[in-house]
Design an enzyme around this catalytic site. Structure first.
Site, PDB file in Angstrom:
ATOM      1  N   SER A 143       0.846  -1.206   0.000  1.00  0.00           N
ATOM      2  CA  SER A 143       0.000   0.000   0.000  1.00  0.00           C
ATOM      3  C   SER A 143       0.877   1.249   0.000  1.00  0.00           C
ATOM      4  O   SER A 143       2.030   1.223   0.450  1.00  0.00           O
ATOM      5  CB  SER A 143      -0.861  -0.012   1.268  1.00  0.00           C
ATOM      6  OG  SER A 143      -1.464   1.244   1.468  1.00  0.00           O
ATOM      7  N   TYR A 156      -2.138  -0.804  10.660  1.00  0.00           N
ATOM      8  CA  TYR A 156      -2.304  -1.182   9.246  1.00  0.00           C
ATOM      9  C   TYR A 156      -1.093  -0.709   8.437  1.00  0.00           C
ATOM     10  O   TYR A 156      -0.502  -1.482   7.681  1.00  0.00           O
ATOM     11  CB  TYR A 156      -3.591  -0.586   8.674  1.00  0.00           C
ATOM     12  CG  TYR A 156      -3.716  -0.778   7.172  1.00  0.00           C
ATOM     13  CD1 TYR A 156      -3.937  -2.036   6.629  1.00  0.00           C
ATOM     14  CD2 TYR A 156      -3.582   0.304   6.292  1.00  0.00           C
ATOM     15  CE1 TYR A 156      -4.024  -2.225   5.251  1.00  0.00           C
ATOM     16  CE2 TYR A 156      -3.680   0.129   4.915  1.00  0.00           C
ATOM     17  CZ  TYR A 156      -3.897  -1.141   4.401  1.00  0.00           C
ATOM     18  OH  TYR A 156      -3.978  -1.318   3.037  1.00  0.00           O
TER      19      TYR A 156
HETATM   20  N1  LIG Z   1      -8.668  -0.341  -1.677  1.00  0.00           N
HETATM   21  C1  LIG Z   1      -7.665   0.443  -1.374  1.00  0.00           C
HETATM   22  O1  LIG Z   1      -7.804   1.679  -1.321  1.00  0.00           O
HETATM   23  C2  LIG Z   1      -6.299  -0.148  -1.114  1.00  0.00           C
HETATM   24  C3  LIG Z   1      -5.194   0.722  -1.075  1.00  0.00           C
HETATM   25  C4  LIG Z   1      -3.932   0.195  -0.822  1.00  0.00           C
HETATM   26  C5  LIG Z   1      -3.773  -1.173  -0.658  1.00  0.00           C
HETATM   27  N2  LIG Z   1      -4.860  -1.989  -0.702  1.00  0.00           N
HETATM   28  C6  LIG Z   1      -4.631  -3.432  -0.494  1.00  0.00           C
HETATM   29  O2  LIG Z   1      -5.200  -4.147  -1.554  1.00  0.00           O
HETATM   30  C7  LIG Z   1      -5.471  -5.485  -1.123  1.00  0.00           C
HETATM   31  C8  LIG Z   1      -6.824  -5.912  -1.632  1.00  0.00           C
HETATM   32  O3  LIG Z   1      -7.820  -5.131  -1.024  1.00  0.00           O
HETATM   33  P1  LIG Z   1      -9.035  -4.505  -1.846  1.00  0.00           P
HETATM   34  O4  LIG Z   1      -8.881  -3.031  -1.827  1.00  0.00           O
HETATM   35  O5  LIG Z   1      -9.194  -5.182  -3.154  1.00  0.00           O
HETATM   36  O6  LIG Z   1     -10.241  -4.812  -0.840  1.00  0.00           O
HETATM   37  P2  LIG Z   1     -11.449  -5.839  -0.918  1.00  0.00           P
HETATM   38  O7  LIG Z   1     -12.304  -5.563  -2.083  1.00  0.00           O
HETATM   39  O8  LIG Z   1     -12.068  -5.789   0.444  1.00  0.00           O
HETATM   40  O9  LIG Z   1     -10.738  -7.246  -1.103  1.00  0.00           O
HETATM   41  C9  LIG Z   1     -10.107  -7.897  -0.057  1.00  0.00           C
HETATM   42  C10 LIG Z   1     -10.051  -9.370  -0.402  1.00  0.00           C
HETATM   43  O10 LIG Z   1      -9.380 -10.050   0.665  1.00  0.00           O
HETATM   44  C11 LIG Z   1     -10.212 -11.111   1.117  1.00  0.00           C
HETATM   45  N3  LIG Z   1     -10.041 -11.324   2.532  1.00  0.00           N
HETATM   46  C12 LIG Z   1     -10.290 -10.430   3.540  1.00  0.00           C
HETATM   47  N4  LIG Z   1     -10.078 -11.009   4.718  1.00  0.00           N
HETATM   48  C13 LIG Z   1      -9.693 -12.288   4.446  1.00  0.00           C
HETATM   49  C14 LIG Z   1      -9.350 -13.392   5.263  1.00  0.00           C
HETATM   50  N5  LIG Z   1      -9.372 -13.292   6.603  1.00  0.00           N
HETATM   51  N6  LIG Z   1      -8.996 -14.562   4.679  1.00  0.00           N
HETATM   52  C15 LIG Z   1      -8.999 -14.670   3.325  1.00  0.00           C
HETATM   53  N7  LIG Z   1      -9.308 -13.665   2.510  1.00  0.00           N
HETATM   54  C16 LIG Z   1      -9.672 -12.499   3.057  1.00  0.00           C
HETATM   55  C17 LIG Z   1     -11.639 -10.643   0.801  1.00  0.00           C
HETATM   56  O11 LIG Z   1     -12.522 -11.732   0.633  1.00  0.00           O
HETATM   57  P3  LIG Z   1     -13.480 -12.359   1.762  1.00  0.00           P
HETATM   58  O12 LIG Z   1     -14.092 -11.221   2.503  1.00  0.00           O
HETATM   59  O13 LIG Z   1     -14.414 -13.175   0.958  1.00  0.00           O
HETATM   60  O14 LIG Z   1     -12.592 -13.199   2.612  1.00  0.00           O
HETATM   61  C18 LIG Z   1     -11.424  -9.975  -0.540  1.00  0.00           C
HETATM   62  O15 LIG Z   1     -11.417 -10.934  -1.562  1.00  0.00           O
HETATM   63  C19 LIG Z   1      -5.332  -5.471   0.409  1.00  0.00           C
HETATM   64  O16 LIG Z   1      -4.123  -6.090   0.768  1.00  0.00           O
HETATM   65  C20 LIG Z   1      -5.287  -3.984   0.752  1.00  0.00           C
HETATM   66  O17 LIG Z   1      -4.532  -3.734   1.911  1.00  0.00           O
HETATM   67  C21 LIG Z   1      -6.110  -1.511  -0.930  1.00  0.00           C
END
Ligand SMILES: NC(=O)c1ccc[n+]([C@@H]2O[C@H](COP(=O)([O-])OP(=O)(O)OC[C@H]3O[C@@H](n4cnc5c(N)ncnc54)[C@H](OP(=O)(O)O)[C@@H]3O)[C@@H](O)[C@H]2O)c1
Length: 261
Positions: A143, A156
């Site tokens: 991130s 985080y």
């Molecule tokens: N969105 C942003 O602004 C942003 C910015 C910087 C970095 N990121 C990073 O991007 C990555 C993906 O996040 P996203 O933004 O795409 O959010 P998201 O749409 O909430 O996706 C998160 C994914 O992780 C899975 N997950 C969550 N908890 C889990 C668990 N305990 N075990 C297995 N799977 C789990 C969720 O599926 P289930 O709920 O079905 O388990 C979902 O598929 C993360 O590492 C996040 O830190 C996001």
């Protein structure tokens, strides 16, 4: 990465950036293993990817924040014949926003197990086969917050600082083996990203809200280029660059004004 026979494993494939990775990989002819907790959503995606792209897609539903989950997942892959994994996309992650001392400790510890421990363990368990075959690749989704301490998301941001540091170090270790490692550091991205202690409507995205497909595509492009650090969007790159010239303590002090709930 041109091979089409090995598996690509995507954690957090049920939504957001992980789902985009899974879709893009399947569109390129990759067989994919979809990992997340929401089995129903993964099954739906599996059906869609197999019928649309003619690839194999398998679902391995699990909670990667549970102790020992990564080891159990690796065993499951072996017993179901889903090896070798040639491409590991460590994407699943969760967040926590609010005062550290006021947020539930068990939720924050689960976040650490998901963001750090399972990423490390999966990498440890799947990497030897890649090194031996001199074939494979890893994308670790970190991130923008990994470059600076973030008040009210301190744990985080610290967990993502770990991911960035670990990935960049690992990338150099693996250079002689020809296994590329991408450290992908998105800023605000339009997903379901869940943070403990904050309603989604209250989030602020300093770099705007990027499309998850765009973020995943940048990660894969960098993988094809041999790995490296990816900070999507010029405004985010500029932020990372500029803060290097500020005293380390000043950045969180400024950030606290923006982030205070
Ligand atoms: N969105 C942003 O602004 C942003 C910015 C910087 C970095 N990121 C990073 O991007 C990555 C993906 O996040 P996203 O933004 O795409 O959010 P998201 O749409 O909430 O996706 C998160 C994914 O992780 C899975 N997950 C969550 N908890 C889990 C668990 N305990 N075990 C297995 N799977 C789990 C969720 O599926 P289930 O709920 O079905 O388990 C979902 O598929 C993360 O590492 C996040 O830190 C996001």
């Amino acid at each position: 990465m041109s091979a089409r026979d090995g598996w690509a494993l995507v954690t957090g494939a049920s939504s957001g950036i992980g789902e985009s990775f899974a879709r893009l990989l399947a569109a390129r002819g990759r067989n994919v293993i979809l990992v997340a907790r929401s089995e129903e959503m993964l099954q739906k995606l599996r059906g869609e990817l197999t019928s649309r792209h003619g690839v194999r897609a398998e679902v391995a539903a699990c909670d990667l924040s549970a102790p020992g989950a990564a080891g159990q997942l690796a065993k499951t892959l072996g017993s179901r014949g889903l090896r070798p994994v040639e491409l590991l996309i460590n994407n699943a992650g969760s967040g926590a926003r609010g005062e550290f001392h006021a947020l539930p400790l068990d939720g924050q510890e689960a976040m650490l197990r998901l963001n750090i421990q399972s990423l490390v363990e999966l990498t440890y368990l799947l990497l030897p086969q890649m090194v031996e075959a001199r074939r494979g690749g890893i994308v670790n989704v970190s991130s923008l917050t990994s470059f600076q301490p973030v008040p009210y998301a301190a744990l985080y941001a610290a967990s993502k600082a770990f991911v960035t540091s670990f990935s960049l170090g690992l990338a150099e270790e693996l250079r002689p083996s020809g296994i590329p490692v991408v450290t992908l550091c998105p800023g605000g991205t339009r997903t379901n990203f869940v943070t403990i202690g904050q309603p989604p409507s209250a989030r602020r995205f300093p770099g705007g809200r990027q499309d998850p497909d765009e973020v995943a595509a940048l990660g894969l492009r960098q993988l094809e280029r041999g790995g490296g650090l990816v900070v999507p969007r010029l405004v985010n790159k500029a932020t990372v660059f500029a803060q290097r010239f500020l005293p380390l303590e000043l950045v969180p002090r400024l950030a606290a004004k923006l982030q205070k709930p």
